[in-house]
Design an enzyme around this catalytic site. Structure first.
Site, PDB file in Angstrom:
ATOM      1  N   ASP A 252      10.499  16.218 -13.067  1.00  0.00           N
ATOM      2  CA  ASP A 252       8.612  16.720 -12.961  1.00  0.00           C
ATOM      3  C   ASP A 252       8.077  16.930 -11.741  1.00  0.00           C
ATOM      4  O   ASP A 252       9.107  16.199 -10.495  1.00  0.00           O
ATOM      5  CB  ASP A 252       7.965  15.426 -13.420  1.00  0.00           C
ATOM      6  CG  ASP A 252       6.919  15.094 -13.286  1.00  0.00           C
ATOM      7  OD1 ASP A 252       6.468  15.494 -14.427  1.00  0.00           O
ATOM      8  OD2 ASP A 252       6.041  13.759 -12.846  1.00  0.00           O
ATOM      9  N   GLU A 287       9.027  21.329 -13.789  1.00  0.00           N
ATOM     10  CA  GLU A 287       7.721  22.245 -13.864  1.00  0.00           C
ATOM     11  C   GLU A 287       7.613  22.420 -12.623  1.00  0.00           C
ATOM     12  O   GLU A 287       7.687  21.090 -11.659  1.00  0.00           O
ATOM     13  CB  GLU A 287       7.051  20.784 -14.390  1.00  0.00           C
ATOM     14  CG  GLU A 287       6.017  20.758 -14.481  1.00  0.00           C
ATOM     15  CD  GLU A 287       4.777  19.296 -14.252  1.00  0.00           C
ATOM     16  OE1 GLU A 287       3.789  19.067 -14.925  1.00  0.00           O
ATOM     17  OE2 GLU A 287       5.372  18.070 -14.144  1.00  0.00           O
TER      18      GLU A 287
END
Length: 568
Positions: A252, A287
């Site tokens: 993330d 990401e």
């Protein structure tokens, strides 16, 4: 001092090591199954080797106050109470698992708590045979690290290595992974290393040096320049792979993993994971909002390509609020660039929006994770409505086909394989009324500033928000079955004809033309052949594609249609 292990780990059948970095503490003891044992401290590191067994409660007594293990593998109950010793070595994995090549990846992102009415690993496992039959080859679990409360998206985890107990025990998570792999499905975990949640995180009290004075958008920034911090997250990542036989991670917001360098931590972790003998490929997805190719060039398999989703959304809906704004000037030109180069933004000038990214078309097409729906873009709307509900089935089927037949790695969001219109609103379970009021106020302020209609917005702190997010069973079984048939047809074609081309290697950027303002002719070349696509997203192409392997509508005359021809 011997090897520094965060948390509790068995050294052999009877002896365990317990370790904690608590530089602000004067005295630390281990409270194991009710017995207090003094820990030895050196340079802020506290450790003890002692007899133990699986399933024992323990805490760290720090200057007289009991705290859970921040590296806990499981809790007795909540994030505030004692941790449990966990030994993964006794789990029966059955047959060996050799994994799958990344070129075969067709990803389904799921949130365990809302994936089924029961919201558990065990219930989720029951859906796996049907997904495998459709052609899904990889499950991406939204974060499962334990967070405060009963429900939430998972990005507020505070115990990085402990599966959230509402979903099941560690062995029940292992059983889910085993069941997926028995169906030929890889399992990757969305792992959050850039911040901790706001409720139930006790690290600042005894390890303030874990943090920097530069915050992230979601909480205090973490100091990755400290070796103890790097060890914490490195051991966490390796532990998930070892303990749960995972096939990799989606990491993330790695742009918020800051270590005062060119992301040395990300490179160190990559090299350590690749150096280990896992017996299966480990797939690593990032990401990263910067749109840079650096990590993929270093060896990360892919990045979430939000450019595709965001540009497509603007082109089809006309919405230009928030992160859609930078694509509002000419979304169809941006779509053409994304079709040819993977990303829409590659560092080219973009007027008032500023430049973003760097060229990335030299990467393999599998290095771009494209999606029409993700938890982020659905959930960051007041009502959690999917793009499909905004554009309708006729348009939805065309973009579904495009997603699954482009050479980029496709990712679906739970239920998308059967055309689900179930919303996915934001939901969280704060500890008290004051925090619930703050969350509600914050959501309304944030979304209201973007011009959204906030009437009938689900309460983000109520259980109904998560319950309504479950996409199964469909309220219209016949429609869902028609969508599943389409998904199965597309994925069978992808597996038989497109995956071999991906293995052969591409031969450069895509060739894209726009015969009409909202239509595209695209050719992606490969050593082994080519994919040609005629795609109408508002105006016809003006001609049909001869000898097409797949058609939906008439690209010569329909405003929304697609035709694909694959040569090899």
């Amino acid at each position: 001092m011997s090897e520094r292990i965060w948390g509790a780990a068995p050294l052999n059948d009877t002896c365990w090591r317990f370790g904690l970095w608590a530089p602000a503490a004067r005295k630390v003891a281990l409270v194991l199954d009710g017995d207090e044992l003094a820990m030895h401290g050196h340079d802020g590191w506290w450790q003890i080797d002692t007899g133990a067994a699986p399933g024992l409660p323990y805490s760290f007594r720090i200057d007289g106050t009991d705290r859970p293990d921040p590296a806990s593998r499981a809790q007795v109950d909540t994030v505030d109470g004692p941790s449990l010793t966990v030994d993964p070595r006794g789990f029966d994995w059955g047959a060996t698992w050799q994994g799958r090549a990344f070129e075969e990846a067709v990803i389904l992102e799921i949130h365990v708590g809302s994936f089924t009415p029961e919201g558990t690993f065990a219930a989720a496992a029951q859906r796996l045979p049907g997904l495998a039959a459709l052609g899904i080859t990889m499950i991406e679990l939204m974060p499962v690290s334990q967070f405060h409360g009963r429900w939430g998206w998972g990005y507020d985890g505070v115990l990085n290595r402990a599966p959230h107990p509402a979903y099941g025990t560690p062995d029940e998570m292992r059983a889910f992974v085993r069941a997926a792999q028995e169906q030929g499905i890889c399992v990757i975990l969305d792992l959050v290393m850039n911040h901790f949640g706001p409720f139930g995180n006790y690290l600042p009290g005894y390890a303030p040096g874990f943090y920097t004075d530069i915050p992230t958008p979601w909480g205090d920034g973490i100091d990755f320049e400290r070796p103890e911090v790097r060890d914490f997250f490195r051991q966490s990542a390796l532990g998930w792979l070892e303990d749960y036989r995972l096939d990799g991670f989606r990491l993330d917001a790695v742009h918020q993993i800051r270590d005062g360098s060119e992301q040395h931590f990300m490179h160190e972790m990559l090299h350590e994971i690749h150096a280990a003998a896992w017996g299966r490929p480990i797939h690593l997805i990032c990401e990263d909002e910067r749109n840079l190719p650096d990590l993929r060039e270093a060896g990360y398999d892919a990045e979430w390509n939000d450019d595709w989703h965001n540009v497509l959304h603007v082109a089809l809906t006309g919405e230009t609020q928030g992160y859609y704004k930078r694509h509002g000037d000419d979304p169809f030109a941006d779509l053409a660039h994304a079709l040819a180069h993977g990303q829409a933004d590659e560092g080219q000038p973009k007027g008032a929006h500023g430049a973003r990214g760097a060229p990335a078309a030299h990467l393999p097409w599998s290095a771009f994770i494209n999606s029409n729906h993700t938890h982020d873009q659905i959930g960051n709307r007041p009502h959690g409505d999917r793009l499909l509900t905004l554009v309708g089935d006729d348009v939805g089927r065309v973009i579904h086909a495009a997603l699954l037949l482009m050479p980029f790695t496709p990712m679906l969001f739970q239920g998308e394989e059967e055309g689900s219109e179930a919303p996915f609103p934001f939901f969280v379970d704060p500890p008290d009324d004051r925090m619930r009021r703050a969350v509600r106020k914050g959501r309304r302020k944030e979304l209201g500033a973007l011009g959204y209609d906030l009437s009938k917005m689900p309460d983000p702190c109520g259980p109904n928000a998560m319950d309504m997010a479950c996409p199964y069973p469909s309220p219209d079984p016949a429609r869902a079955e028609a969508w599943r048939a389409l998904t199965g047809e597309l994925l069978a074609l992808r597996a038989a004809r497109i995956t071999p081309l991906l293995r052969s290697g591409d031969t450069g950027p895509g060739e894209v033309s726009r015969p009409t303002p909202k239509a595209f002719r695209v050719r992606w070349g490969f050593t082994g052949g080519a994919i040609e696509m005629a795609l109408c997203l508002g105006t016809p192409v003006g001609e049909q594609l001869d000898s097409a392997d797949f058609t939906l509508g008439n690209t010569a005359s329909d405003a929304f249609a697609i035709a694909v021809r694959i040569t090899s």
